[in-house]
Enzyme design. Structure first.
Site, PDB file in Angstrom:
ATOM      1  N   HIS A 114       1.073   4.140   6.859  1.00  0.00           N
ATOM      2  CA  HIS A 114       0.508   5.011   5.830  1.00  0.00           C
ATOM      3  C   HIS A 114       0.943   6.447   6.052  1.00  0.00           C
ATOM      4  O   HIS A 114       1.491   6.794   7.098  1.00  0.00           O
ATOM      5  CB  HIS A 114      -1.020   4.919   5.800  1.00  0.00           C
TER       6      HIS A 114
ATOM      7  N   SER B 234       0.803  -1.227   0.000  1.00  0.00           N
ATOM      8  CA  SER B 234       0.000   0.000   0.000  1.00  0.00           C
ATOM      9  C   SER B 234       0.834   1.274   0.000  1.00  0.00           C
ATOM     10  O   SER B 234       0.323   2.344  -0.308  1.00  0.00           O
ATOM     11  CB  SER B 234      -0.953   0.011   1.193  1.00  0.00           C
TER      12      SER B 234
ATOM     13  N   ASP C  90      -8.066   6.238   4.355  1.00  0.00           N
ATOM     14  CA  ASP C  90      -8.170   5.063   5.226  1.00  0.00           C
ATOM     15  C   ASP C  90      -9.442   4.995   6.067  1.00  0.00           C
ATOM     16  O   ASP C  90      -9.546   4.134   6.942  1.00  0.00           O
ATOM     17  CB  ASP C  90      -6.964   5.011   6.176  1.00  0.00           C
TER      18      ASP C  90
END
Length: 164
Positions: A96, A56, A122
């Site tokens: 992230h 990701s 998210d």
């Protein structure tokens, strides 16, 4: 068989050799634990080193890359910073980038994250009804990383980049 060979070796040792081997093993394990706990104290993070588990965050980080984290309370969270956070109900932390910050007048900060390789933010990962993360959710913030160089010409070189 491997396990039977190991047992044969242990049976051949006299007591002194066996105690010595057990003591050596104990010292190695305790040294590793002391180093880990020391890193926790120095960095302020419950997990000072994490492994990237998904794609990701590509192209910035790939699976298997190591991130070195700090989690100092006095450092403000900034847009663009890479954070490792834990969501209630999930065991594995997520790596992230901070996408947006929402700061209240009392100084309380909430923020939104997104993986670089993901199409949406998210909010779908957060627990039901949660739209923002808070500082309590953060395990650490990336201050450095270790990865294999993935270019064909420079194979077998490793990089360690630290931002202090």
């Amino acid at each position: 068989m491997l396990s039977l060979d190991f047992l044969d070796d242990v049976r051949r040792m006299n007591r002194r050799q066996l105690y010595y081997q057990v003591l050596n093993f104990g010292m190695i394990v305790s040294s590793a634990l002391m180093i880990w706990k020391g890193l926790m104290v120095i960095t302020g993070s419950e997990s000072p080193i994490v492994v990237v588990l998904s794609g990701s965050m590509e192209p910035a980080f790939h699976r298997g890359d190591l991130l070195f984290l700090t989690n100092r309370v006095e450092d403000p969270i900034r847009v663009g910073e890479i954070v490792v956070f834990r969501i209630e109900g999930r065991e594995i932390p997520i790596v992230h980038r901070v996408l947006k910050i929402h700061e209240k007048q009392n100084g309380h900060i909430k923020f939104l994250t997104k993986g670089d390789n993901n199409a949406v933010d998210d909010r779908g990962l957060y627990k039901q009804g949660q739209h923002w993360l808070e500082k309590k959710d953060v395990v650490g913030r990336a201050r450095g990383f270790y990865q294999e160089n993935r270019s064909v010409e420079d194979r077998n070189y490793l990089f360690l980049i630290l931002e202090l």
